[in-house]
Write a protein that holds these residues in place. Structure first.
Motif, PDB file in Angstrom:
ATOM      1  N   LEU A 128      65.089  50.696  67.840  1.00 13.31           N
ATOM      2  CA  LEU A 128      66.297  49.873  67.950  1.00 13.31           C
ATOM      3  C   LEU A 128      65.933  48.391  67.990  1.00 13.31           C
ATOM      4  N   LEU A 129      64.916  48.055  68.785  1.00 11.55           N
ATOM      5  CA  LEU A 129      64.491  46.658  68.868  1.00 11.55           C
ATOM      6  C   LEU A 129      63.949  46.158  67.536  1.00 11.55           C
ATOM      7  N   ILE A 130      63.177  47.009  66.861  1.00 14.38           N
ATOM      8  CA  ILE A 130      62.625  46.606  65.565  1.00 14.38           C
ATOM      9  C   ILE A 130      63.735  46.477  64.528  1.00 14.38           C
ATOM     10  N   SER A 131      64.726  47.355  64.577  1.00 10.07           N
ATOM     11  CA  SER A 131      65.807  47.279  63.588  1.00 10.07           C
ATOM     12  C   SER A 131      66.650  46.027  63.768  1.00 10.07           C
ATOM     13  N   ARG A 132      66.637  45.451  64.964  1.00  8.25           N
ATOM     14  CA  ARG A 132      67.384  44.206  65.195  1.00  8.25           C
ATOM     15  C   ARG A 132      66.707  43.023  64.525  1.00  8.25           C
ATOM     16  N   ALA A 133      65.424  43.151  64.244  1.00  5.71           N
ATOM     17  CA  ALA A 133      64.688  42.073  63.576  1.00  5.71           C
ATOM     18  C   ALA A 133      65.025  42.120  62.091  1.00  5.71           C
ATOM     19  N   ARG A 134      66.099  41.496  61.711  1.00  3.26           N
ATOM     20  CA  ARG A 134      66.604  41.570  60.338  1.00  3.26           C
ATOM     21  C   ARG A 134      65.643  40.954  59.318  1.00  3.26           C
ATOM     22  N   ARG A 135      64.845  40.005  59.764  1.00  2.00           N
ATOM     23  CA  ARG A 135      63.962  39.328  58.817  1.00  2.00           C
ATOM     24  C   ARG A 135      62.800  40.203  58.372  1.00  2.00           C
ATOM     25  N   LEU A 136      62.454  41.200  59.185  1.00  2.00           N
ATOM     26  CA  LEU A 136      61.386  42.114  58.781  1.00  2.00           C
ATOM     27  C   LEU A 136      61.944  43.108  57.768  1.00  2.00           C
ATOM     28  N   ILE A 167      60.124  48.342  55.267  1.00  2.00           N
ATOM     29  CA  ILE A 167      58.786  48.937  55.193  1.00  2.00           C
ATOM     30  C   ILE A 167      57.952  48.505  56.397  1.00  2.00           C
ATOM     31  N   LEU A 168      57.998  47.228  56.741  1.00  2.00           N
ATOM     32  CA  LEU A 168      57.225  46.741  57.885  1.00  2.00           C
ATOM     33  C   LEU A 168      57.791  47.268  59.201  1.00  2.00           C
ATOM     34  N   ARG A 169      59.108  47.377  59.285  1.00  2.00           N
ATOM     35  CA  ARG A 169      59.699  47.970  60.493  1.00  2.00           C
ATOM     36  C   ARG A 169      59.239  49.410  60.643  1.00  2.00           C
ATOM     37  N   GLY A 170      59.195  50.151  59.549  1.00  2.00           N
ATOM     38  CA  GLY A 170      58.704  51.530  59.581  1.00  2.00           C
ATOM     39  C   GLY A 170      57.239  51.600  59.978  1.00  2.00           C
ATOM     40  N   ALA A 171      56.438  50.646  59.492  1.00  2.00           N
ATOM     41  CA  ALA A 171      55.018  50.620  59.854  1.00  2.00           C
ATOM     42  C   ALA A 171      54.843  50.321  61.340  1.00  2.00           C
ATOM     43  N   LEU A 172      55.634  49.409  61.865  1.00  2.00           N
ATOM     44  CA  LEU A 172      55.558  49.117  63.299  1.00  2.00           C
ATOM     45  C   LEU A 172      55.973  50.323  64.129  1.00  2.00           C
ATOM     46  N   ALA A 219      45.132  50.467  61.345  1.00  2.00           N
ATOM     47  CA  ALA A 219      44.751  49.585  60.238  1.00  2.00           C
ATOM     48  C   ALA A 219      45.168  50.176  58.904  1.00  2.00           C
ATOM     49  N   LEU A 220      45.013  51.483  58.748  1.00  3.38           N
ATOM     50  CA  LEU A 220      45.421  52.135  57.505  1.00  3.38           C
ATOM     51  C   LEU A 220      46.935  52.053  57.313  1.00  3.38           C
ATOM     52  N   THR A 221      47.675  52.212  58.400  1.00  4.92           N
ATOM     53  CA  THR A 221      49.136  52.088  58.320  1.00  4.92           C
ATOM     54  C   THR A 221      49.525  50.699  57.825  1.00  4.92           C
ATOM     55  N   LEU A 222      48.922  49.682  58.404  1.00  5.58           N
ATOM     56  CA  LEU A 222      49.216  48.311  57.967  1.00  5.58           C
ATOM     57  C   LEU A 222      48.696  48.039  56.561  1.00  5.58           C
ATOM     58  N   ALA A 223      47.516  48.590  56.240  1.00  8.38           N
ATOM     59  CA  ALA A 223      46.933  48.366  54.916  1.00  8.38           C
ATOM     60  C   ALA A 223      47.798  48.953  53.808  1.00  8.38           C
ATOM     61  N   ALA A 273      51.334  49.528  54.342  1.00  7.42           N
ATOM     62  CA  ALA A 273      52.687  48.969  54.462  1.00  7.42           C
ATOM     63  C   ALA A 273      52.781  47.534  53.951  1.00  7.42           C
ATOM     64  N   VAL A 274      51.811  46.701  54.242  1.00 10.49           N
ATOM     65  CA  VAL A 274      51.906  45.282  53.871  1.00 10.49           C
ATOM     66  C   VAL A 274      51.932  45.102  52.348  1.00 10.49           C
ATOM     67  N   PRO A 275      51.007  45.715  51.590  1.00 12.68           N
ATOM     68  CA  PRO A 275      51.109  45.548  50.131  1.00 12.68           C
ATOM     69  C   PRO A 275      52.392  46.140  49.541  1.00 12.68           C
ATOM     70  N   VAL A 276      52.831  47.293  50.065  1.00 12.09           N
ATOM     71  CA  VAL A 276      54.068  47.895  49.555  1.00 12.09           C
ATOM     72  C   VAL A 276      55.242  46.958  49.828  1.00 12.09           C
ATOM     73  N   ALA A 277      55.309  46.390  51.032  1.00 12.46           N
ATOM     74  CA  ALA A 277      56.388  45.454  51.363  1.00 12.46           C
ATOM     75  C   ALA A 277      56.319  44.217  50.477  1.00 12.46           C
ATOM     76  N   TRP A 278      55.123  43.731  50.212  1.00 14.49           N
ATOM     77  CA  TRP A 278      54.962  42.542  49.381  1.00 14.49           C
ATOM     78  C   TRP A 278      55.415  42.824  47.947  1.00 14.49           C
ATOM     79  N   VAL A 279      55.017  43.979  47.401  1.00  7.82           N
ATOM     80  CA  VAL A 279      55.412  44.332  46.031  1.00  7.82           C
ATOM     81  C   VAL A 279      56.927  44.476  45.945  1.00  7.82           C
ATOM     82  N   LEU A 280      57.533  45.140  46.931  1.00 12.33           N
ATOM     83  CA  LEU A 280      58.984  45.306  46.903  1.00 12.33           C
ATOM     84  C   LEU A 280      59.698  43.969  47.050  1.00 12.33           C
ATOM     85  N   LYS A 281      59.160  43.082  47.869  1.00  8.19           N
ATOM     86  CA  LYS A 281      59.768  41.761  48.032  1.00  8.19           C
ATOM     87  C   LYS A 281      59.655  40.957  46.738  1.00  8.19           C
TER      88      LYS A 281
END
Length: 145
Positions: free
Chosen positions: A64-72, A75-80, A119-123, A125-133
């Protein structure tokens, strides 16, 4: 019968079969007496209480707290959220006191394994989020032309 009911039945039958097989294997392989069954029931009850009383509410609150962070991005919210779940699941192994008397009981360095999983989760999620963005911003630029 609705399609939801059919899907539930299709998922419940293998699950209940696996539970039955596990109980059968427990009885056949260990030949438990009444005190063993009481201890197992107490342990399983404690696991359910910890899961439903601590783990699930904590994960839902963090979600719930992560979903409130609209700027994320999602994909990154899911990784967190995944990282939080991994950490909560690994917490008993990470916080265990000292080394066990039998070195084969917990043979791994769980701090390293947990760090690698995070680290694998972030490794991933971050590129996938970047490609989608990047794709989304390209579409918005094309639509603006």
């Amino acid at each position: 019968m609705t399609s939801t009911t059919v899907v539930r039945l299709l998922l419940a039958v293998p699950g209940l079969t696996a539970v039955g097989f596990g109980i059968q294997q427990f009885v056949v392989r260990t030949h438990p007496d009444v005190s063993d069954a009481r201890e197992l029931a107490l342990w399983l009850g404690g696991a359910v209480v910890l899961h439903d009383g601590l783990l699930v509410p904590t994960v839902l609150l963090l979600g719930l707290l992560i979903s409130r962070a609209r700027r994320l991005c999602p994909i990154l919210r899911g990784a967190l959220l995944t990282g939080g779940c991994l950490t909560l699941i690994a917490l008993p192994l990470l916080l265990r006191p000292g080394r066990p008397a039998n070195p084969t009981v917990l043979p791994r360095d769980y701090w390293v394994s947990s760090s690698m999983a995070l680290a694998l989760t972030l490794a991933v999620a971050v590129p996938v989020a970047w490609v989608l963005k990047c794709r989304r911003s390209r579409r918005q630029r094309r639509a603006g032309r």
